[in-house]
Structures are given as C-alpha cells and as structure tokens.
Write a protein that holds these residues in place. Structure first.
Motif, PDB file in Angstrom:
ATOM      1  N   PHE A 157       7.142  -2.847  -0.959  1.00 26.89           N
ATOM      2  CA  PHE A 157       7.249  -2.513  -2.381  1.00 26.89           C
ATOM      3  C   PHE A 157       6.478  -3.529  -3.218  1.00 26.89           C
ATOM      4  O   PHE A 157       5.689  -3.177  -4.084  1.00 26.89           O
ATOM      5  CB  PHE A 157       8.719  -2.484  -2.802  1.00 26.89           C
ATOM      6  N   PHE A 158       6.691  -4.807  -2.906  1.00 26.90           N
ATOM      7  CA  PHE A 158       6.009  -5.840  -3.684  1.00 26.90           C
ATOM      8  C   PHE A 158       4.504  -5.790  -3.457  1.00 26.90           C
ATOM      9  O   PHE A 158       3.725  -5.968  -4.393  1.00 26.90           O
ATOM     10  CB  PHE A 158       6.548  -7.217  -3.321  1.00 26.90           C
ATOM     11  N   LEU A 159       4.103  -5.554  -2.218  1.00 29.34           N
ATOM     12  CA  LEU A 159       2.659  -5.506  -1.942  1.00 29.34           C
ATOM     13  C   LEU A 159       2.002  -4.448  -2.824  1.00 29.34           C
ATOM     14  O   LEU A 159       0.932  -4.668  -3.383  1.00 29.34           O
ATOM     15  CB  LEU A 159       2.407  -5.182  -0.468  1.00 29.34           C
ATOM     16  N   ILE A 160       2.642  -3.290  -2.918  1.00 32.51           N
ATOM     17  CA  ILE A 160       2.019  -2.224  -3.710  1.00 32.51           C
ATOM     18  C   ILE A 160       2.175  -2.509  -5.202  1.00 32.51           C
ATOM     19  O   ILE A 160       1.233  -2.375  -5.974  1.00 32.51           O
ATOM     20  CB  ILE A 160       2.655  -0.858  -3.372  1.00 32.51           C
ATOM     21  N   ALA A 161       3.381  -2.939  -5.608  1.00 29.69           N
ATOM     22  CA  ALA A 161       3.647  -3.057  -7.048  1.00 29.69           C
ATOM     23  C   ALA A 161       2.923  -4.248  -7.665  1.00 29.69           C
ATOM     24  O   ALA A 161       2.560  -4.208  -8.833  1.00 29.69           O
ATOM     25  CB  ALA A 161       5.144  -3.185  -7.288  1.00 29.69           C
ATOM     26  N   LEU A 162       2.723  -5.311  -6.911  1.00 26.78           N
ATOM     27  CA  LEU A 162       2.138  -6.508  -7.527  1.00 26.78           C
ATOM     28  C   LEU A 162       0.642  -6.640  -7.297  1.00 26.78           C
ATOM     29  O   LEU A 162      -0.070  -7.137  -8.153  1.00 26.78           O
ATOM     30  CB  LEU A 162       2.835  -7.759  -7.005  1.00 26.78           C
ATOM     31  N   TRP A 163       0.168  -6.232  -6.133  1.00 20.77           N
ATOM     32  CA  TRP A 163      -1.248  -6.438  -5.863  1.00 20.77           C
ATOM     33  C   TRP A 163      -2.019  -5.128  -5.763  1.00 20.77           C
ATOM     34  O   TRP A 163      -3.150  -5.108  -5.339  1.00 20.77           O
ATOM     35  CB  TRP A 163      -1.424  -7.241  -4.576  1.00 20.77           C
ATOM     36  N   GLY A 164      -1.351  -4.028  -6.125  1.00 15.10           N
ATOM     37  CA  GLY A 164      -2.003  -2.739  -5.991  1.00 15.10           C
ATOM     38  C   GLY A 164      -3.037  -2.503  -7.075  1.00 15.10           C
ATOM     39  O   GLY A 164      -3.251  -3.333  -7.951  1.00 15.10           O
ATOM     40  N   HIS A 165      -3.685  -1.342  -6.980  1.00 18.09           N
ATOM     41  CA  HIS A 165      -4.678  -0.977  -7.988  1.00 18.09           C
ATOM     42  C   HIS A 165      -4.069   0.038  -8.935  1.00 18.09           C
ATOM     43  O   HIS A 165      -3.318   0.897  -8.515  1.00 18.09           O
ATOM     44  CB  HIS A 165      -5.892  -0.331  -7.324  1.00 18.09           C
ATOM     45  N   ASN A 166      -4.437  -0.068 -10.181  1.00 15.93           N
ATOM     46  CA  ASN A 166      -4.087   0.990 -11.112  1.00 15.93           C
ATOM     47  C   ASN A 166      -5.309   1.864 -11.256  1.00 15.93           C
ATOM     48  O   ASN A 166      -6.157   1.630 -12.098  1.00 15.93           O
ATOM     49  CB  ASN A 166      -3.704   0.406 -12.477  1.00 15.93           C
ATOM     50  N   ILE A 167      -5.435   2.863 -10.388  1.00  7.48           N
ATOM     51  CA  ILE A 167      -6.658   3.663 -10.474  1.00  7.48           C
ATOM     52  C   ILE A 167      -6.600   4.532 -11.717  1.00  7.48           C
ATOM     53  O   ILE A 167      -5.540   5.028 -12.087  1.00  7.48           O
ATOM     54  CB  ILE A 167      -6.863   4.543  -9.223  1.00  7.48           C
ATOM     55  N   PRO A 168      -7.746   4.717 -12.362  1.00  6.69           N
ATOM     56  CA  PRO A 168      -7.755   5.539 -13.558  1.00  6.69           C
ATOM     57  C   PRO A 168      -7.314   6.954 -13.222  1.00  6.69           C
ATOM     58  O   PRO A 168      -7.698   7.513 -12.200  1.00  6.69           O
ATOM     59  CB  PRO A 168      -9.210   5.500 -14.026  1.00  6.69           C
TER      60      PRO A 168
END
Lengths: 528, 484
Positions: A157-168
């Motif tokens: 969860f943290f890997l995705i939520a903190l270091w993920g991309h916010n793709i347009p």
C-alpha cells in the motif's frame, strides 16, 4: 531455524536500511541490495544441498505417508488458540522463495535511480513486503499464513501510495492503493472465515484446537461445508491471482505503482494465490475443488481471452502489461484445476517464467518512462532508431510473453495445454486461442512502440549528441541480460525446475485423482 | 467489614483517597505538575493493588455486602481502567500545560470518572450500577465543557448532560420495571429477568428494552449513537480519549455481567435485538465515517463500529466469547489511547481549536515523523491489520462469532471492516502526502510535558505491536473474565 532467518533477514535489513538514511542516501540501497543478495544466495544454497524428493503437501490424502518436509521448523506461539510458528520447505516453496528473492534483488536494482524521496522508508517497505511473501511461501500454520497474507499488503500500500505515479487522466495513486488494499483485505477475510470454520469443525471432531496444516488436512466435513469453505479460500485467491471478474484492482495498481512495486506485484504477489491454491485450496477441499474445476477452468479461459483482448486496446504500456498478466494467470488457473501431472508441472514453470518475463517488462516500462517521460504507446513509435540496446531487449521479452519456443513461457503454456487437454478438451481448445491473441498483442506492441517513423519527442525528453536517447546503463544491462539468460535457460532446460517441484506436483495430482475417484462413487463428504 | 473485604476494596479506596488528596492539593498549592502527580501517584498505587491481587493474591472472589463483588473479572476490568486512565492523565498533562485558566481541576474530574468506572467493574447491584454510572458521567459533563468560554464546548457539555441524563433515566426506569415484576435489584436477578423476558411478561420485556436503550446509549450503539460525534468533537482531546475508552469500558464490564454471567442464557428476544444493535452499529458506524473530514468525528463513528463488533461477544455464549471480549477490549483501549494521544499532542498546547480536521494532518510526516509513525501504526491497528494488536482483537471476535455460527454478524463485521479500511487508509495517506519537498528530517522540539506524553505513546505503540505479534499473555490474562 534457517527458514526463520529467510523471513527475518529481510525484515531486519529493512529496518537497517530505513535508519541508515540518516547517514547517506546511498546506504539504504546498498544495505537492501546486500540483504536480498544474501537471502538469494542462501536460498540457492538450500536448493543445491537439499533433498527435494519429499513433500508434506496433503500427506493425509496419500495413505501411509508421514508428513515430511525438506526442512521443517516448529515453535510455540499462541497455544491459547492453537497457533504455532510452523514453517516447512519443499520443492514448490523453494522455487517460489528463490523467485521472490531474485525479484527482490531486481526490484531494488531497478529503483536505484527512480526513487529519490525517502529512500530509506522505501526500502523498508520493499523488504518487509518481500519478507512477508517469503513467509507466505513457508507458513504451514493457517494462522501464520493468514498473518503474512494480510501483513504484506501494508508495505505494498505504501509503495503505491507514496512513490507511485499520478498519471494524467487516472484516478491517482492513493485511489489505486486503497482499492488494491480493500480488494485483497476483504477477500482475505473470507479466507479467514473458512480457516476458522475449518478449525472449529476439526475441534468438534477431535477436541484439539489447532491451526496446523497437518491437523486441518484431516478435518472431517460434510460435502456442503466443504463446498462453502472451498469457496472462501477460492475467493481470496481469485482476487489475488486475479481471476476475471475480480481483477479490476490490478490494472489500477500497476498503472500507478512505481517500477519496483509493479515488478514485485506481477513477479511474486500474484504467484502467492497460485501457491495458495496448490498448497492449501486443493489439498484441504479435494472433492469440492474437483467438482468446482469446470467453473474455475472456464473462469480461467475468460481471463485468458478477456485479458488479451483488453490488453490490445490499452495505450498505457504499464496497463498493457498488467492485462497481459491477467491473461497469463488465466493459464495458471486452467492448469491448476486440470490437475493432471503435466498441467501442474506447466503451472510451476509458468509461474516462474511469468514472474521473470512480466518483471522484465515492467522494468523496461520504467526505463522507457525514465527516458521518454511518457508511458503512452501512441507517443512512442520508432524507438528502434533512438536506442541501440533497449528495443531488441523489449522485443525479446515480448516474444517471451507471446510464448516463443525456446523461452520459459512457451514450456509453461505448452505443458498446461497438453496436460489440460485430457481433462477438459473444450476448455483447452478455447484457451489455446489465447496464444494467438498473445502473439497479436505482443507484436502489436512491438510494431507500435519500436517500429515506424519516430514520433516527436514528448515533453521533458531530450536527445544526446548522437541524436539518440540515453541508452541502458551497465546496471540495467546486467539486470536484463541475467533475466534473458534465466528465461532462455528455463525454456531450453526446464527439467531442473520440473524435477525440483516434482514431489508437490505429484502430491497434488494424487489428491485430485483420489478425489475424482471417490466422488464418482458417492459424494458423502467425509474425507477418505 | 472484614479485613479481607477491605483488602479487596483497596484499589477503590486508594482511588478515592487519591481524589481527596488531589482536591486538597488544589486547595493548598495550585500547581499543575504537582496536582497531576498526586492523581497519577494515587492511580498507580491503586493499579499496584489490583496487580498484586491478580498475580500474587490468589485472585479470590470477595463479596462486599450485596452491592459489590470483587472477582477476577472485576480485577481485570479495574486493571484495564486504571492503565487507560493513567494514559489519559499523561495526555492531560501535556495538553493542558498551555491552558490559561484553571487547569488542575481536570485531574479531579478524571479521577472521579475513573472511580465511577472502577465501581461499575465491581457492581453486582442496581444501586452500585446507578452510583457508578452517574459517577462516571457527571464529571465528564464538566470535562466536555472544560473550556467554559467556548461556545462549542458548552454546547457539547449541555448536549451530553441532557442526553446522558435521559439515557440514565431510561436505564433506571427499566430497572424499576423489572423490579416491579421480580422484586429484586441485584444484577443476578436482573440478568435472570433478561433470560426469561418474553411477550407474556410485558413488564420485564419493557424493562429489558429500556435497559438495553440506556446501556446502548452509554456504549454508543446505533440507534442510540447520535450524541457521540458531537460530544467527541466538542470535548478537549484527552477528555474525548477518556469518553472513548474508560467510560465505555466500565459500562461494558457491567453489560458482560448482565448478559453473560447469568445462570441461564439471555432470552431469544433480547438476543435478536442485540444482533440488530450490533449489525446496525457496524454498518451505520462505518458508512457514516466514510464522509467525515473531521478526525474526531471519524473516530467517533469508528468507535461506534468497534462497539458493534464487540457486541458480537454478547450474542455468543460461553467462556471463549468472554475471553474474546477481554482481548478485544485490551487491544481497542491501547489503540484508541494511541490515536487520541497523538491527536492531543499534535493539538497541544491547547489552542483555539484542536487539530482535528484531516487537513491539519496532511503531510504531518514531514513535521512530526515520530508521532506520525505512531498514528499510522494505530490507524492500521484500528483497521485490524496483522502485526498490530487490532488484528488480534478482531480475530478473537471473528473466532467467537464463527464458533457459534453467527454468520450474519460475522458477515456484517467483514463488510464493515472492508468499508472501514477506506477511511483509515485515507487518513494514513493524508499523513504522508507531500506538502513540501524535503528529504531532510525536521522534528519540532518538544517540551518536558510533551516528551512525557510522547514517551507514553511510544510505550503504547510498543505494547500494541507486542500484543500484535505475541498475544499469548493477553489471552491468558483475558481468561480472567471467564472466572466468575
């Protein structure tokens, strides 16, 4: 004790690399890398030295055989509820532990440049996730198994939520992370219900409160109870695998996750579900599983075809790979429920091959994104003229994904289809069309992304003096070369893997055979 | 009264003495830390007395007149109450340090409330029940309205006053109705009445229903929950922590005596209504928490859901359910204390408004990394994720439910906890969201009071993680509830 260390070392390494961030930004990376290399070497040593001709999988179903594991460890934990720390290693878990550690090394290496914020905390999460997955592969106590099963969601969860991309255009990384978490956690609770119900049934029958795998295998239950409990397990594994229609979290999670997260997710997290079915789902509920097999196989076919068709229409390269994963995991479902020896061997090979090839494809996605600053396939085009090394490597792994003979995926899919044909011809014939669709989407990707006239460069990307984009560094080349070598090795000489996993595969196959034989006579329910 | 009885009552006596001492201390020498220390020392002594009885005193059952019984269950309850109350007192010290007006009386209020909860833990008679509940509630009205010049605070205090008075009235009217039928006031008789409540005994039935309503209010079960979010929001954070933990804990011990310790099981009618209360609390609590942006309100709804989970153990008969209740209560207390503790420390020194909006916590990780880590762990514990105590608690309740084949309730729990993950994780994600670039660590400096509160929170987190990984001691201790 070595099994405990296999789980604990990543946890300790994670803590160390988290705290070492105080000293320098490079130190967490090195500590994490050395930790994972250490456990990788340890697990390979175990492979080289152990005797993998024995397994405890479903030992009760095979009469007159004591539970034997290549390495076993048991210690008291919570006697009040009958849970203990019980770990066991056989050929199947060994293969997956080695795969986990290998993918772990790759995940750390591929994020060497990508992750710049909170390097220490990033590696803490990555290593704890890997440690949790190893725990899943080793646990022989259902409480412990569930413990790891749910625990490793938090770091992911943290890997995705903190270091993920916010793709347009996407819904954002926090959305994806929470969706992933809710899907897997809620379905996990279904499994917990099944586990608890089984524990109580066992307690009623024998008076012993126990979560132990060996005890629970002997649980007497009515046919109806077996059916419901099997569905509880299947629910959890179907979400994690993922089987269509429970897959919707996967493309979102992959779309937003950082490269290491995607590699981890596709490479090993999905395999925990297949492992769970082989180790627990089928041995616990052989009759219900055999009865359920046609449904599960058709769901697998649906996954194969749906994943392939939807992959074809993706423009985001990471979502594309995510959907191909759904398609490939469909084959694994078919193989598991076909239950013939060849099909199950194929499942093991396919798990490893898909772990390597999907991992590699996600790493390539990350590398392309680092250089082009886009993941949109329509904006790529003509990459062949812009890099010397990256395009052929992408071609190699696309070919692996489409099942080119000589590479691991071919062996896996071929064995699954051959093995399933005798069990369910119609399913196999329809599923085989997935191979053609795989060729279509893989070649389509190669065509769109690599060939043709070069597209104008997206914003943020720039060419070097030779008019090319920055090519793969030595670190990335070494990673890719080793993955290519492994995939080629698996394709040319899969016997090594098949032999190691022979005993558990045999055991699962025997369980199936016994179950179909008895349920043909009478479906009274009580285990033989 | 024999020496044995006096000895058994010692925790209550010490707590009473501590309150008197605090009162005198305030009168003689008004000094924040001094008055706080008096209360804290007293409560610690009381805790010591309880611990001695549990571990070395043979844990015998001592009946003190018809009003109180000090048995293993009572000691377990008293131990939990005192530990939690000490945690709240520590928070108060940090929180009220910056308060401009009289801040010493808050210890008096908390001491009195704690005494009320202790009384409830030992109550075996309707009279003790009355005294305990009022002693628990009345000081808290003062606590909620502690910041007297603030409109919001007064409003919350009055709301709590009126509603809880109505609930107490309902509860005791119910007791009176049952008394009219059975002619006895001890808890055993009441619990016997609950066992036989049926349609042909309208007085008992009406009485039981009113008792359920009154107790449901105190435990904030749906549909008696409306006061919870408003009062939680209005009260100063440490008082909210007290309301969420100690005051519910005290009532729950009595509820266990009423519904579990009777000679015969509770009547099917009452069981059905308990199932209804539990389902409604789980689902409504979780659903309403979804849209909250105020952390205190969110936690209020989440506590409604949590007590919905806990109500499952009232429906399930047997000692395993009691043990599950003990495990769940302990894990819930340590977690709630942690959550409210972090909120209190982030808000302190007490300012115009507490930090309670989710925006106040956005990116907290970059400012207060340690507090954020604790809050994150506690949120995950509330959500019931393995490695944390919350998982063990939830597991115990689910196990109790599955053991009795309460599939509806267990299903409700799973749906509710799936929903709850969303709002807990939303908070966690907010904590870590990037507000400014910064890989460098910035830790705001802490005063002595703050660091003492911080130390308490650190202990809470360690206990929480320890229970999550090795719950065996807690299981053994919780078996106390089954010794009656």
């Amino acid at each position: 004790m070595i099994l405990v260390w296999l789980i604990l070392i990543p946890f300790i390494g994670g803590l160390l690399s988290w705290q070492s961030e105080r000293f320098s930004l490079r130190m967490p990376r090195w500590i994490a890398l050395l930790t994972m290399l250490g456990v990788l070497v340890t697990s390979i040593c175990l492979w080289a030295t152990g005797d993998y001709s024995i397994t405890g999988t479903g030992f009760a179903a095979v009469a007159g055989k004591a539970p034997t594991w290549t390495i076993e460890f048991q210690a008291q934990w919570i006697p009040s509820i009958g849970a203990s720390i019980h770990l066991g290693l056989d050929g199947l878990s060994l293969m997956l532990v080695v795969l986990t550690n290998l993918i772990g090394v790759l995940a750390i290496t591929c994020s060497w440049k990508e992750i710049e914020r909170n390097v220490g905390f990033f590696h803490l999460n990555l290593l704890w996730n890997l440690g949790g997955v190893v725990g899943i592969f080793l646990a022989l106590d259902m409480f412990l198994f569930f413990f790891f099963w749910e625990m490793m969601l938090v770091p992911m969860f943290f890997l995705i939520a903190l270091w993920g991309h916010n793709i347009p255009g996407g819904k954002g990384r926090v959305y994806a992370a929470i969706k992933f978490f809710i899907f897997t956690q809620a379905s996990g609770f279904l499994m917990l219900l099944s586990i608890l119900a089984m524990v109580f049934l066992h307690q009623q029958a024998t008076g012993k409160l126990s979560f132990d795998y060996h005890d629970l295998l002997n649980t007497p239950m009515s046919a109806q109870a077996e059916w419901w409990l099997m569905l509880g397990f299947f629910g959890a594994f179907a979400v994690k695998m993922p089987i269509v229609p429970f897959h919707t979290w996967l493309p979102d999670a992959h779309g937003q996750a950082p490269t290491a997260g995607s590699v981890d997710l596709a490479g090993i997290l999905l395999k925990t579900a297949a492992y769970g079915l082989l180790r627990f789902g089928i041995p616990f509920f052989p009759h219900a599983s055999a009865a359920f097999a046609p449904v599960a196989m058709w769901l697998g076919v649906l996954g194969v075809i749906y994943g392939a068709v939807v992959a074809f229409s993706q423009t985001d390269i990471k979502r594309f790979v995510a959907y191909t994963s759904i398609s490939h995991m469909g084959f694994i479902v078919i193989g598991i429920y076909a239950g013939t020896e060849q099909a199950l061997q194929g499942v093991v090979v396919q798990m490893i091959a898909h772990g390597l090839s999907a991992g590699a494809l996600f790493i390539l996605c990350g590398e392309i994104y680092e250089r082009l600053h886009t993941r949109d396939i329509t904006k790529m085009g003509g990459l062949w003229s812009r890099f010397p090394n990256l395009p052929p490597i992408l071609l190699f792994f696309s070919a692996a994904s489409l099942g080119l003979p000589g590479l691991g995926n071919f062996v896996g899919e071929f064995l699954i289809l051959v093995g399933s044909f005798e069990a369910a011809p119609l399913v196999t014939i329809v599923a085989a069309s997935g191979l053609i669709l795989a060729a279509v989407y893989s070649l389509y990707l190669v065509q769109r992304a690599l060939h043709g006239a070069p597209q104008p460069l997206p914003e943020g990307a720039h060419l070097n003096k030779q008019g090319k984009l920055k090519d793969l560094s030595k670190r990335e080349l070494v990673m890719m070369m080793s993955l290519m070598a492994l995939l080629l090795g698996l394709g040319l000489y899969p016997q090594l893997v098949i032999d190691t996993a022979h005993a558990p595969v045999q055991a699962v196959h025997a369980i199936y055979k016994a179950a179909t034989a008895t349920s043909a006579v009478a479906v009274t329910g009580a285990a033989p | 009264m024999t020496p044995v009885q006096v000895w058994a009552l010692l925790p209550l006596l010490i707590a009473t003495a501590a309150i008197v001492a605090t009162m005198l201390a305030i009168a003689i020498y008004r000094h924040h830390r001094f008055c706080a220390s008096v209360t804290v020392v007293g409560m610690n002594l009381a805790l010591l007395a309880v611990a001695y009885d549990i571990f070395f005193g043979g844990n015998t059952t001592v009946v003190v007149t018809g009003l109180m019984t000090i048995d293993a269950a009572a000691r377990f309850g008293m131990g939990l109450i005192l530990v939690t109350s000490l945690g709240v007192l520590t928070l108060c010290h940090a929180y009220f340090e910056g308060y401009k007006k009289n801040r010493e009386e808050v210890y008096l209020l908390i001491g009195l409330g704690t005494l009320g909860a202790l009384t409830l833990a030992c109550a075996t008679h309707a009279a003790t029940l009355l005294v305990g509940i009022e002693l628990l509630t009345l000081p808290m009205i003062g606590g909620v309205a502690y910041a007297m010049d603030e409109r919001r605070s007064i409003e919350g205090g009055i709301k709590y006053l009126i509603l809880s008075a109505a609930a107490s009235a309902a509860l005791f009217f119910g007791v009176a109705l049952i008394y009219a039928q059975v002619g006895a006031l001890d808890i055993e008789a009441l619990s016997q009445a609950l066992a036989v409540a049926s349609l042909d005994q309208p007085l008992v039935l009406a009485g039981s229903a009113m008792m359920l309503a009154g107790l449901g209010f105190k435990l904030s079960l749906v549909p008696f929950h409306q006061w919870t979010p408003d009062v939680y929001e209005a009260a100063p954070t440490p008082i909210t922590a007290f309301l969420a933990t100690v005051s519910k804990l005290g009532v729950f011990v009595v509820v266990l005596r009423l519904f579990h310790y009777g000679a015969s099981p509770v009547s099917p009618l009452i069981l059905t209504s308990l199932v209804g209360l539990s389902m409604a609390s789980m689902l409504v609590g979780s659903l309403l928490a979804l849209r909250q942006n105020n952390l205190k309100r969110l936690l209020a709804y989440s506590s409604i859901a949590h007590f919905g989970y806990l109500t499952i153990v009232l429906v399930v008969p047997g000692d395993d359910a009691l043990r599950a209740a003990g495990v769940y209560l302990a894990t819930y207390l340590v977690t709630s204390l942690g959550v409210f503790g972090v909120m209190a420390l982030v808000s302190s020194p007490m300012g115009e408004r507490d930090a309670e909006h989710i925006d106040d916590y956005r990116g907290l990780f970059w400012r207060r990394p340690y507090l954020t880590s604790i809050l994150t762990a506690m949120m995950l514990s509330l959500a019931g994720i393995p490695l944390t105590a919350g998982f063990i608690g939830k597991f115990a309740v689910i196990a109790a439910g599955v053991g009795d084949a309460q599939w509806l309730l267990v299903g409700g729990l799973i749906v509710s906890s799936a929903i709850s993950i969303y709002y807990y994780l939303r908070v966690v994600a907010a904590l870590f969201s990037a507000v400014a670039q910064g890989s460098e660590r910035v830790t705001e400096s802490l005063g002595w009071a703050q660091s003492f509160g911080g130390f308490m929170l650190l202990v809470a987190m360690i206990v929480m993680l320890f229970l999550g990984v090795y719950p065996q001691p807690l299981y053994l201790l919780s078996s106390q509830l089954a010794l009656h």
